[in-house]
Design a protein around this motif. Structure first.
Motif, PDB file in Angstrom:
ATOM      1  N   LYS A 117      -0.466 -15.695  -3.345  1.00 48.81           N
ATOM      2  CA  LYS A 117      -0.451 -17.060  -3.876  1.00 48.81           C
ATOM      3  C   LYS A 117      -1.623 -17.265  -4.828  1.00 48.81           C
ATOM      4  O   LYS A 117      -1.511 -17.910  -5.845  1.00 48.81           O
ATOM      5  CB  LYS A 117      -0.537 -18.070  -2.725  1.00 48.81           C
ATOM      6  N   ARG A 118      -2.782 -16.684  -4.502  1.00 47.32           N
ATOM      7  CA  ARG A 118      -3.962 -16.832  -5.364  1.00 47.32           C
ATOM      8  C   ARG A 118      -4.269 -15.554  -6.115  1.00 47.32           C
ATOM      9  O   ARG A 118      -4.792 -15.592  -7.222  1.00 47.32           O
ATOM     10  CB  ARG A 118      -5.169 -17.214  -4.520  1.00 47.32           C
ATOM     11  N   ASN A 119      -4.012 -14.397  -5.506  1.00 42.42           N
ATOM     12  CA  ASN A 119      -4.356 -13.123  -6.137  1.00 42.42           C
ATOM     13  C   ASN A 119      -3.061 -12.398  -6.482  1.00 42.42           C
ATOM     14  O   ASN A 119      -2.631 -11.494  -5.759  1.00 42.42           O
ATOM     15  CB  ASN A 119      -5.204 -12.275  -5.176  1.00 42.42           C
ATOM     16  N   THR A 120      -2.468 -12.826  -7.580  1.00 45.33           N
ATOM     17  CA  THR A 120      -1.125 -12.311  -7.902  1.00 45.33           C
ATOM     18  C   THR A 120      -1.122 -10.799  -8.121  1.00 45.33           C
ATOM     19  O   THR A 120      -0.110 -10.145  -7.913  1.00 45.33           O
ATOM     20  CB  THR A 120      -0.579 -13.013  -9.167  1.00 45.33           C
ATOM     21  N   ASN A 121      -2.269 -10.239  -8.522  1.00 40.13           N
ATOM     22  CA  ASN A 121      -2.335  -8.792  -8.782  1.00 40.13           C
ATOM     23  C   ASN A 121      -2.105  -7.944  -7.540  1.00 40.13           C
ATOM     24  O   ASN A 121      -1.841  -6.742  -7.653  1.00 40.13           O
ATOM     25  CB  ASN A 121      -3.703  -8.436  -9.371  1.00 40.13           C
ATOM     26  N   LEU A 122      -2.195  -8.576  -6.379  1.00 45.13           N
ATOM     27  CA  LEU A 122      -2.005  -7.815  -5.138  1.00 45.13           C
ATOM     28  C   LEU A 122      -0.653  -7.103  -5.128  1.00 45.13           C
ATOM     29  O   LEU A 122      -0.509  -6.015  -4.588  1.00 45.13           O
ATOM     30  CB  LEU A 122      -2.068  -8.760  -3.927  1.00 45.13           C
ATOM     31  N   CYS A 123       0.323  -7.724  -5.793  1.00 43.49           N
ATOM     32  CA  CYS A 123       1.668  -7.134  -5.753  1.00 43.49           C
ATOM     33  C   CYS A 123       1.698  -5.792  -6.481  1.00 43.49           C
ATOM     34  O   CYS A 123       2.634  -5.013  -6.321  1.00 43.49           O
ATOM     35  CB  CYS A 123       2.711  -8.103  -6.308  1.00 43.49           C
ATOM     36  N   ARG A 124       0.664  -5.531  -7.272  1.00 43.49           N
ATOM     37  CA  ARG A 124       0.643  -4.253  -7.986  1.00 43.49           C
ATOM     38  C   ARG A 124       0.010  -3.133  -7.156  1.00 43.49           C
ATOM     39  O   ARG A 124      -0.039  -1.983  -7.570  1.00 43.49           O
ATOM     40  CB  ARG A 124      -0.074  -4.430  -9.327  1.00 43.49           C
ATOM     41  N   ILE A 125      -0.490  -3.484  -5.999  1.00 40.19           N
ATOM     42  CA  ILE A 125      -1.009  -2.425  -5.114  1.00 40.19           C
ATOM     43  C   ILE A 125       0.161  -1.866  -4.316  1.00 40.19           C
ATOM     44  O   ILE A 125       0.867  -2.595  -3.620  1.00 40.19           O
ATOM     45  CB  ILE A 125      -2.066  -2.991  -4.130  1.00 40.19           C
ATOM     46  N   LYS A 126       0.377  -0.577  -4.475  1.00 33.89           N
ATOM     47  CA  LYS A 126       1.550   0.020  -3.825  1.00 33.89           C
ATOM     48  C   LYS A 126       1.111   0.876  -2.641  1.00 33.89           C
ATOM     49  O   LYS A 126       0.354   1.827  -2.803  1.00 33.89           O
ATOM     50  CB  LYS A 126       2.291   0.872  -4.870  1.00 33.89           C
ATOM     51  N   PRO A 127       1.527   0.525  -1.450  1.00 32.26           N
ATOM     52  CA  PRO A 127       1.135   1.331  -0.298  1.00 32.26           C
ATOM     53  C   PRO A 127       2.050   2.544  -0.108  1.00 32.26           C
ATOM     54  O   PRO A 127       3.242   2.498  -0.442  1.00 32.26           O
ATOM     55  CB  PRO A 127       1.306   0.374   0.871  1.00 32.26           C
ATOM     56  N   ASN A 128       1.481   3.609   0.394  1.00 28.41           N
ATOM     57  CA  ASN A 128       2.272   4.798   0.706  1.00 28.41           C
ATOM     58  C   ASN A 128       1.816   5.311   2.066  1.00 28.41           C
ATOM     59  O   ASN A 128       0.631   5.507   2.295  1.00 28.41           O
ATOM     60  CB  ASN A 128       2.045   5.846  -0.397  1.00 28.41           C
ATOM     61  N   ILE A 129       2.773   5.493   2.954  1.00 28.51           N
ATOM     62  CA  ILE A 129       2.390   5.962   4.291  1.00 28.51           C
ATOM     63  C   ILE A 129       2.762   7.431   4.426  1.00 28.51           C
ATOM     64  O   ILE A 129       3.931   7.813   4.239  1.00 28.51           O
ATOM     65  CB  ILE A 129       3.084   5.116   5.381  1.00 28.51           C
ATOM     66  N   ASN A 130       1.742   8.249   4.687  1.00 30.87           N
ATOM     67  CA  ASN A 130       1.985   9.675   4.876  1.00 30.87           C
ATOM     68  C   ASN A 130       1.872   9.952   6.372  1.00 30.87           C
ATOM     69  O   ASN A 130       0.784  10.084   6.927  1.00 30.87           O
ATOM     70  CB  ASN A 130       0.913  10.443   4.074  1.00 30.87           C
ATOM     71  N   LEU A 131       3.037  10.023   7.015  1.00 32.32           N
ATOM     72  CA  LEU A 131       3.051  10.144   8.472  1.00 32.32           C
ATOM     73  C   LEU A 131       2.447  11.465   8.944  1.00 32.32           C
ATOM     74  O   LEU A 131       1.726  11.513   9.938  1.00 32.32           O
ATOM     75  CB  LEU A 131       4.481  10.025   8.993  1.00 32.32           C
ATOM     76  N   LYS A 132       2.754  12.529   8.167  1.00 29.80           N
ATOM     77  CA  LYS A 132       2.290  13.859   8.588  1.00 29.80           C
ATOM     78  C   LYS A 132       0.771  13.896   8.669  1.00 29.80           C
ATOM     79  O   LYS A 132       0.194  14.413   9.606  1.00 29.80           O
ATOM     80  CB  LYS A 132       2.767  14.892   7.560  1.00 29.80           C
ATOM     81  N   GLU A 133       0.136  13.318   7.645  1.00 25.93           N
ATOM     82  CA  GLU A 133      -1.337  13.374   7.598  1.00 25.93           C
ATOM     83  C   GLU A 133      -1.994  12.117   8.171  1.00 25.93           C
ATOM     84  O   GLU A 133      -3.205  11.940   8.075  1.00 25.93           O
ATOM     85  CB  GLU A 133      -1.790  13.598   6.155  1.00 25.93           C
ATOM     86  N   ASN A 134      -1.136  11.249   8.703  1.00 24.45           N
ATOM     87  CA  ASN A 134      -1.657  10.004   9.296  1.00 24.45           C
ATOM     88  C   ASN A 134      -2.534   9.236   8.296  1.00 24.45           C
ATOM     89  O   ASN A 134      -3.671   8.862   8.579  1.00 24.45           O
ATOM     90  CB  ASN A 134      -2.461  10.345  10.556  1.00 24.45           C
ATOM     91  N   LEU A 135      -1.982   9.042   7.128  1.00 22.31           N
ATOM     92  CA  LEU A 135      -2.757   8.533   6.001  1.00 22.31           C
ATOM     93  C   LEU A 135      -2.053   7.339   5.357  1.00 22.31           C
ATOM     94  O   LEU A 135      -0.835   7.362   5.172  1.00 22.31           O
ATOM     95  CB  LEU A 135      -2.819   9.666   4.974  1.00 22.31           C
ATOM     96  N   LEU A 136      -2.820   6.318   5.048  1.00 20.56           N
ATOM     97  CA  LEU A 136      -2.272   5.219   4.247  1.00 20.56           C
ATOM     98  C   LEU A 136      -2.934   5.277   2.878  1.00 20.56           C
ATOM     99  O   LEU A 136      -4.160   5.301   2.774  1.00 20.56           O
ATOM    100  CB  LEU A 136      -2.591   3.868   4.914  1.00 20.56           C
ATOM    101  N   GLU A 137      -2.111   5.371   1.835  1.00 22.25           N
ATOM    102  CA  GLU A 137      -2.665   5.400   0.478  1.00 22.25           C
ATOM    103  C   GLU A 137      -2.352   4.082  -0.202  1.00 22.25           C
ATOM    104  O   GLU A 137      -1.231   3.578  -0.090  1.00 22.25           O
ATOM    105  CB  GLU A 137      -2.026   6.536  -0.323  1.00 22.25           C
ATOM    106  N   LEU A 138      -3.356   3.561  -0.901  1.00 25.67           N
ATOM    107  CA  LEU A 138      -3.123   2.355  -1.698  1.00 25.67           C
ATOM    108  C   LEU A 138      -3.310   2.724  -3.164  1.00 25.67           C
ATOM    109  O   LEU A 138      -4.376   3.202  -3.563  1.00 25.67           O
ATOM    110  CB  LEU A 138      -4.114   1.253  -1.313  1.00 25.67           C
ATOM    111  N   CYS A 139      -2.250   2.548  -3.959  1.00 28.45           N
ATOM    112  CA  CYS A 139      -2.315   2.936  -5.372  1.00 28.45           C
ATOM    113  C   CYS A 139      -2.294   1.688  -6.229  1.00 28.45           C
ATOM    114  O   CYS A 139      -1.483   0.773  -6.005  1.00 28.45           O
ATOM    115  CB  CYS A 139      -1.115   3.797  -5.746  1.00 28.45           C
ATOM    116  N   TYR A 140      -3.175   1.648  -7.214  1.00 30.13           N
ATOM    117  CA  TYR A 140      -3.203   0.532  -8.173  1.00 30.13           C
ATOM    118  C   TYR A 140      -3.286   1.171  -9.553  1.00 30.13           C
ATOM    119  O   TYR A 140      -4.337   1.697  -9.936  1.00 30.13           O
ATOM    120  CB  TYR A 140      -4.427  -0.349  -7.905  1.00 30.13           C
ATOM    121  N   GLY A 141      -2.187   1.188 -10.272  1.00 24.66           N
ATOM    122  CA  GLY A 141      -2.140   1.923 -11.546  1.00 24.66           C
ATOM    123  C   GLY A 141      -2.457   3.379 -11.265  1.00 24.66           C
ATOM    124  O   GLY A 141      -1.845   4.004 -10.397  1.00 24.66           O
ATOM    125  N   SER A 142      -3.479   3.914 -11.967  1.00 23.22           N
ATOM    126  CA  SER A 142      -3.814   5.330 -11.753  1.00 23.22           C
ATOM    127  C   SER A 142      -4.841   5.490 -10.622  1.00 23.22           C
ATOM    128  O   SER A 142      -5.172   6.595 -10.223  1.00 23.22           O
ATOM    129  CB  SER A 142      -4.374   5.905 -13.061  1.00 23.22           C
TER     130      SER A 142
END
Ligand SMILES: Cc1ncc(COP(=O)(O)O)c(C=O)c1O
Length: 599
Positions: free
Chosen positions: A564-589
């Motif tokens: 609602k206030r930080n519209t850019n948040l929608c550009r952060i793309k989460p990726n869950i790597n189950l094998k490595e038990n890892l959460l990746e957050l990607c924003y552009g490059s």
């Protein structure tokens, strides 16, 4: 009745707002007039005695007159005390009423703001809904026991759950001692909770004269919020004992001795601290809005009732293709007469197999359709329990299983913990009603939908007539006469008996039938960030898909960031790597990995 819209200027024209019983809308012109008034005039603390302070004081007094005039009374009969909402008014009575060991009696269907008054009363009694009608439908025979106890009966002029309007004749009957037989007390005062009623109805205080009336300003005009009023019948002010004082409510106070003399004028004595003077001055613009739009409360009442009546009959007839009713409605009336019913619809939905649909599901779908409605128990547990058949034990059990008021725990063991409410205001339109019905038809009814009056409608009508004592001369009629009249109604009024033929409803025929197939599943691991597509097997946990809505991003003060206030948040793309038990957050490059999925 007319379903045509009353004229209104509103900021957000594309909103389908159906929560007027929660708070009604303010008009654009009303707000711009307030801004212009406050920009062109200097208003200041009314206790200061400067010129601007005196002007403020006088303008506030004019608002008091306007309020009294709105309720068709004057300063000879009533006084206005400004409070913090209707709740503030009820709290004031609760803290000041001089019971002298008398009783506090309240109706089962009262708001929690009235239930809270129990804590300050020496003897507390509740009247069940039916019991109250039985008592008050009878003539009052006064009892001569003159004792010095003061007793207080509190009831809502209108129930905020169902829109039932309770008879205003109960006021005089209370004062005449209708409850004296039940409770050993002779001097009775009546507190009318008019918070819901006055938002869309005319309360005529020259005809009905409760000792105390509480109202909320934002429910009438939409603005200002957080402001209410307690209207006190002047002759009843003697039973209000002021305990706490603060600000200008004393004529004299000493610091070194525990001495303070309360002010003689009622509102000056009870309005502690500096009153919310700018908010009070804004009320004038609410009245001006009504004048400008040529509105009066009877017109508003007729309009809101007509819209609700329209929706009621659409919903009550609505059935799934297998002829099972789609909605269960919770009302004491059958929307025949606006004297007994306001513009509120309260209901739950059922699937074609009879299972209840939780209110949270309806709320979320409504939100997707841009429809603003309210769900839960509406701070009115008594009204909610009655039609939902929930005993006190059930409610305690729901609480023990984790349900608290206002949450989204809508079904426990398949039983609803609350319901869905829509409510109309003077700016509501038939389009609003139709948008709501379209959403229900499209999302919650199995096609082709069927319309048919419920088989028990005759009984609903009978209960309504009986409750409100609408059989001719009902107070003096015998059971035989009432039964005879009931049969006449059944025979005469075919419109209320179930039609033999099932009709397919054309009004819903333009709604698409959706044959859905599941193509993708997405979860949203981090609040307000992008979606993550599930493309392999995935664990289901108690809350749904594992890692769905699991995390949020907070700022340095711990406050959650949202789109609602930080519209850019929608550009952060989460990726869950189950094998490595890892959460990746990607924003552009840019990429950030979080090990063990622990922040
Ligand atoms: C019947 C009734 N009483 C009391 C209240 C409390 O009003 P407020 O929240 O303005 O104090 C409400 C609010 O919805 C209400 O509907």
């Amino acid at each position: 009745f007319s379903l045509t819209s009353l004229s209104f200027d509103i900021f957000l024209t594309d909103v389908c707002y159906l929560d007027h019983a929660g708070s009604t809308l303010y008009s654009e012109k009303q707000m711009s007039n307030i801004l212009s008034d406050f920009s062109n005039n200097l208003y200041s603390n009314p206790h200061s005695n400067s010129t601007s302070s005196k002007i403020t004081h006088d303008c506030i007094d004019q608002v008091r007159y306007q309020i009294l005039n709105h309720f068709n009374t004057n300063t000879d009969e009533y006084s206005v005390i400004f409070t913090n909402g209707a709740t503030g008014a009820l709290k004031l009575i609760s803290e000041s009423f001089d019971y002298n060991n008398g009783h506090f009696v309240y109706l089962q269907d009262n708001h929690t703001s009235v239930l809270g008054m129990r804590s300050n009363a020496p003897n507390v009694n509740v009247l069940k809904h039916n019991e109250a009608f039985e008592i008050f439908n009878n003539d009052v025979t006064s009892i001569l026991d003159r004792n010095a106890k003061n007793s207080l009966f509190a009831y809502p002029a209108q129930c905020n759950f169902s829109g039932t309007k309770y008879p205003l004749q109960w006021i005089k009957k209370t004062q005449d001692g209708a409850l004296s037989r039940l409770y050993n007390s002779n001097k009775w005062y009546c507190l009318l909770d008019a918070a819901a009623y006055v938002s869309t109805n005319f309360l005529d205080l020259s005809k009905y004269k409760p000792d105390f009336v509480c109202v909320s300003i934002y429910k009438i005009f939409g603005y200002p919020t957080g402001l209410g009023a307690l209207l006190v019948k002047n002759e009843s002010e003697r039973v209000l004992i002021k305990k706490y004082y603060g600000g200008g409510t004393v004529s004299m106070a000493l610091s070194m001795e525990n001495i303070a003399i309360p002010r003689p004028i009622l509102h000056e004595r009870f309005e502690d601290g500096t009153i919310s003077f700018l908010d009070i001055l804004a009320i004038k613009h609410g009245f001006d809005t009504f004048k400008r739009l040529n509105l009066n409360m009877n017109l508003i009442s007729e309009h809101t009732f007509s819209l609700a009546r329209y929706v009621y009959y659409q919903l009550i007839k609505l059935r799934h293709s297998n002829n099972e009713p789609a909605a269960v409605l919770y009302h004491d009336t059958i929307f025949e007469d606006r004297t007994h019913q306001d513009g509120i619809i309260n209901f739950n939905l059922r699937r074609s197999n009879g299972e209840y649909i939780g209110y949270a599901e309806v709320l979320h779908i409504a939100n997707l359709f841009g429809i603003q409605l309210r769900t839960g128990c509406f701070c009115n547990p008594g009204s909610c329990q009655r039609p939902l058949n929930l005993t006190s034990e059930d409610v305690i059990k729901h609480y023990e299983k984790g349900h608290v008021c206002g949450d989204q725990n809508d079904l426990i063991d398949g039983v609803p913990t609350g319901s869905v409410r829509i409510s109309f205001g003077y700016m509501s339109t038939k389009k609003d009603a139709d948008e709501f019905l379209k959403m229900i038809g499209e999302c919650f009814v199995e096609r082709p939908c069927v319309t048919k009056m419920p088989e028990n409608f005759g009984i609903l009508k009978e209960n309504y007539l009986k409750t409100f004592s609408l059989f001719p001369n009902s107070s003096s009629t015998t059971d035989d006469e009432i039964n005879k009249h009931k049969n006449e109604i059944k025979n005469k009024d075919n419109s209320f008996s179930a039609p033999k033929k099932i009709e397919i409803d054309n009004s819903f025929s333009n709604i698409r039938t959706i044959n859905g197939s599941l193509e993708n599943i997405y979860i949203y691991p981090v609040k307000s960030c992008g979606a993550f597509e599930i493309d392999s097997s995935w664990r289901l946990v108690l809350t749904g898909f594992q890692y769905d809505r699991e995390w949020m991003i907070v700022d340095s003060s711990g406050v959650c960031l949202t789109q609602k206030r930080n519209t850019n948040l929608c550009r952060i793309k989460p990726n869950i790597n189950l094998k490595e038990n890892l959460l990746e957050l990607c924003y552009g490059s840019k990429k950030k990995s979080i090990d063990n999925m622990q922040f």
